[in-house]
Design a protein around this motif. Structure first.
Motif, PDB file in Angstrom:
ATOM      1  N   LEU A 281       0.804  -1.108  -0.212  1.00 43.05           N
ATOM      2  CA  LEU A 281      -0.062  -0.191  -0.120  1.00 43.05           C
ATOM      3  C   LEU A 281       0.844   1.308   0.051  1.00 43.05           C
ATOM      4  CD1 LEU A 281      -2.823  -1.175   2.574  1.00 43.05           C
ATOM      5  CD2 LEU A 281      -3.112  -0.717   0.064  1.00 43.05           C
ATOM      6  N   ALA A 282       1.996   1.124   0.500  1.00 43.31           N
ATOM      7  CA  ALA A 282       2.915   2.191   0.806  1.00 43.31           C
ATOM      8  C   ALA A 282       3.680   2.607  -0.789  1.00 43.31           C
ATOM      9  CB  ALA A 282       4.006   1.976   1.600  1.00 43.31           C
ATOM     10  N   PHE A 317      -4.151  -3.871  -7.486  1.00 42.69           N
ATOM     11  CA  PHE A 317      -3.237  -3.006  -6.752  1.00 42.69           C
ATOM     12  C   PHE A 317      -3.692  -1.722  -7.205  1.00 42.69           C
ATOM     13  CE2 PHE A 317      -0.398  -6.665  -7.285  1.00 42.69           C
ATOM     14  CZ  PHE A 317      -0.575  -7.195  -5.969  1.00 42.69           C
ATOM     15  N   ASN A 318      -3.489  -0.561  -6.087  1.00 40.38           N
ATOM     16  CA  ASN A 318      -3.380   0.943  -6.538  1.00 40.38           C
ATOM     17  C   ASN A 318      -2.326   0.909  -7.217  1.00 40.38           C
ATOM     18  OD1 ASN A 318      -6.227   1.464  -5.741  1.00 40.38           O
ATOM     19  ND2 ASN A 318      -5.464   1.826  -3.645  1.00 40.38           N
ATOM     20  N   ASP A 322      -1.050   4.893  -0.934  1.00 45.15           N
ATOM     21  CA  ASP A 322      -2.205   4.933  -0.299  1.00 45.15           C
ATOM     22  C   ASP A 322      -1.888   5.040   1.159  1.00 45.15           C
ATOM     23  OD1 ASP A 322      -4.722   4.854   1.253  1.00 45.15           O
ATOM     24  OD2 ASP A 322      -5.572   3.283   0.029  1.00 45.15           O
ATOM     25  N   ILE A 323      -1.362   6.433   1.633  1.00 47.35           N
ATOM     26  CA  ILE A 323      -0.642   6.511   2.931  1.00 47.35           C
ATOM     27  C   ILE A 323      -1.571   6.056   4.186  1.00 47.35           C
ATOM     28  CG2 ILE A 323       0.178   8.314   4.517  1.00 47.35           C
ATOM     29  CD1 ILE A 323       1.366   9.675   2.024  1.00 47.35           C
ATOM     30  N   PRO A 448       2.902 -12.446  -0.724  1.00 41.97           N
ATOM     31  CA  PRO A 448       4.081 -13.098  -0.602  1.00 41.97           C
ATOM     32  C   PRO A 448       5.263 -12.469  -1.167  1.00 41.97           C
ATOM     33  CG  PRO A 448       2.706 -14.328  -2.241  1.00 41.97           C
ATOM     34  CD  PRO A 448       1.856 -13.101  -1.592  1.00 41.97           C
ATOM     35  N   PHE A 449       5.030 -11.491  -2.308  1.00 41.44           N
ATOM     36  CA  PHE A 449       5.846 -10.570  -2.840  1.00 41.44           C
ATOM     37  C   PHE A 449       5.122  -9.453  -3.401  1.00 41.44           C
ATOM     38  CE2 PHE A 449       4.768 -13.495  -6.267  1.00 41.44           C
ATOM     39  CZ  PHE A 449       4.759 -12.554  -7.224  1.00 41.44           C
ATOM     40  N   VAL A 450       5.721  -8.181  -3.752  1.00 41.44           N
ATOM     41  CA  VAL A 450       4.992  -7.237  -4.124  1.00 41.44           C
ATOM     42  C   VAL A 450       5.405  -6.841  -5.625  1.00 41.44           C
ATOM     43  CG1 VAL A 450       4.453  -4.555  -3.642  1.00 41.44           C
ATOM     44  CG2 VAL A 450       5.020  -6.216  -1.595  1.00 41.44           C
ATOM     45  N   PRO A 451       4.248  -6.912  -6.337  1.00 44.73           N
ATOM     46  CA  PRO A 451       4.812  -6.630  -7.797  1.00 44.73           C
ATOM     47  C   PRO A 451       4.779  -4.992  -7.897  1.00 44.73           C
ATOM     48  CG  PRO A 451       2.808  -8.171  -7.672  1.00 44.73           C
ATOM     49  CD  PRO A 451       2.998  -7.523  -6.335  1.00 44.73           C
TER      50      PRO A 451
END
Length: 486
Positions: A281-282, A317-318, A322-323, A448-451
């Protein structure tokens, strides 16, 4: 009379001020078409590497081979398989793929390209440096008839036909490999060329009928050769290049290269699902594409490439930060002041991306230490699990499989719990026992991982070249017949 003579002379001299012949396009008066250009267009190749598609491993030679060889399918810019030698395909059961090829295709030496030729090509490609890993899901190939090939799969794979992009060369001991493409290899005046295949002359009328191959083996040397005009065209995957230094016309090309944040599920902080979701999200994916990769990429709103049908079906995902949601996820984790160690290797784009990721994570409440190491140290740290998170990149195969992440022997499995719900659901999806939606739901919960993004490549070509450049990854010279020099 003096005035009359002056007027006549001025008319004669005025009419003689025409463009010199050397600056005009050469016109064939019978056809009113530009005559073939056999000298100006040049391509780089690696002399120390083979021109045989089953022995070469350089991108440089693979690009040149695209002119000489054909394949069963080409992958278009939407990552869909388009038939070339193939005429149709069908899955006769979940682990059997039957492909029919066009009848009557000839190699450049006028011998027949039939189903057995495809089987021989598959057998060689399956153990080749360039194709072996992408063809792993296919167990075997056999000829059912002169125009039908049956491929047996190791597991159900509804996109296995997307893997059938290997070049088909004739099994021969000739000095230069023989294909069925629009050009063929030739020699002359101590130089190496690809020249127009005579069997295409009636239907295919390019200006560039004889293209010189220039030995330029190193990536940096290729860039320099482009800048000074020693070669006319090159495909650059931008794995190491600084785009701003390339003094050429550029065309963005989509490729299936995923840039991602790997997460170690075995450390105290990142074993927490809420922390992993907070990391995703960050991240401002759009900012990373724009600032770290100079705009050469697509922000990942899915695990899969945004251009692909799977990507369009599984948006999750955005692409901007998104703080508020990231801070809320950290609060839900129960961990105060979470600290992360971010591992990256010594690559200009990744260092820039790591710097941005640090800033974005710290804006929501993380403290981040970036650790930049050599490639050798980087690989060793991944193997040992010496990281909380790491910045990585991998080429996703054209069947969109993610076994590199969700397999203990996968090339990108580092830090992923192979007993997690997401890993189990993915393998169930591969076996046909669950739908892709169930896997993506579990993925979005566990992260599990962040694209982050799918990185682009470019086609780089001479500023003197004209014509609508339509080449793309895997079909680099798709409309070469429309290219010419001004």
């Amino acid at each position: 009379m003096i005035c009359v003579v002056g007027i006549i002379c001025s008319c004669f001299f005025g009419c003689s001020r025409t463009t010199p012949q050397s600056q005009q396009p050469i016109i064939n008066q019978d056809t009113a078409e530009i005559v073939s250009d056999t000298t100006s267009f040049k391509l780089s190749y690696t002399q120390s590497d083979s021109l045989n598609p089953y022995e070469s491993d350089s991108l440089n030679n693979h690009v040149v081979q695209d002119l000489v060889f054909e394949s069963l399918f080409r992958i278009d810019e939407g990552f869909e398989a388009q038939p070339e030698i193939a005429s149709s395909y069908a899955y006769t059961d979940s682990k059997t793929l039957k492909v029919t090829i066009v009848s009557g295709i000839k190699f450049s030496d006028d011998s027949t390209l039939d189903a057995q030729s495809v089987v021989q090509a598959f057998d060689m490609a399956s153990s080749s440096p360039y194709y072996a890993s992408s063809l792993l899901p296919i167990a075997s190939a056999s000829a059912l008839s002169p125009t039908e090939i049956e491929f047996k799969l190791k597991y159900p794979d509804e996109y296995a036909h997307n893997l059938l992009t290997f070049y088909i060369a004739k099994d021969t001991d000739e000095k230069y490999p023989i294909g069925s493409g629009r050009y063929l290899f030739s020699e002359g005046d101590g130089k190496l060329y690809v020249e127009l295949n005579e069997k295409y002359r009636e239907e295919f009328k390019p200006r560039f009928t004889k293209i010189q191959l220039v030995n330029v083996p190193a990536p940096d040397s290729i860039n320099n050769a482009l800048n000074i005009g020693n070669i006319s065209y090159a495909f650059r995957d931008l794995s190491t290049e600084d785009v701003s230094r390339l003094k050429c016309n550029k065309k963005k090309v989509s490729q299936n290269n995923l840039v991602y944040i790997g997460i170690n599920s075995g450390t105290k902080v990142t074993s927490n699902e809420s922390i992993r979701r907070a990391i995703s999200l960050a991240i401002d994916r759009e900012a990373i594409v724009k600032n770290a990769y100079q705009g050469y990429g697509r922000a990942a709103d899915s695990i899969f490439h945004p251009n692909s049908s799977l990507g369009r079906e599984t948006t999750m995902f955005n692409t901007t930060q998104d703080i508020a949601a990231a801070k809320q996820a950290i609060a839900q984790s129960g961990i105060s002041n979470p600290h992360l160690s971010l591992l990256t290797n010594d690559n200009t784009n990744r260092i820039s991306a790591a710097t941005l990721i640090k800033q974005q994570l710290e804006a929501v409440g993380f403290s981040v230490n970036v650790r930049t190491v050599s490639n050798a140290t980087y690989a060793d740290a991944l193997e040992k699990g010496s990281f909380d998170i790491y910045l990585g990149e991998t080429k996703i195969p054209f069947d969109m499989r993610l076994t590199g992440f969700f397999s203990e022997k996968g090339s990108t499995h580092f830090g992923i719990d192979q007993e997690s719900a997401a890993a189990i659901q993915y393998n169930s999806y591969l076996n046909g026992s669950t739908q892709i939606g169930k896997f993506t739901l579990d993925f979005s919960v566990e992260m599990p991982f962040v694209p982050i993004m799918y990185r682009d490549a470019i086609i780089c070509y001479s500023k003197a070249m004209r014509g609508d450049m339509q080449g793309y990854y895997g079909n680099y010279f798709s409309n070469i017949q429309d290219w010419y020099y001004n």
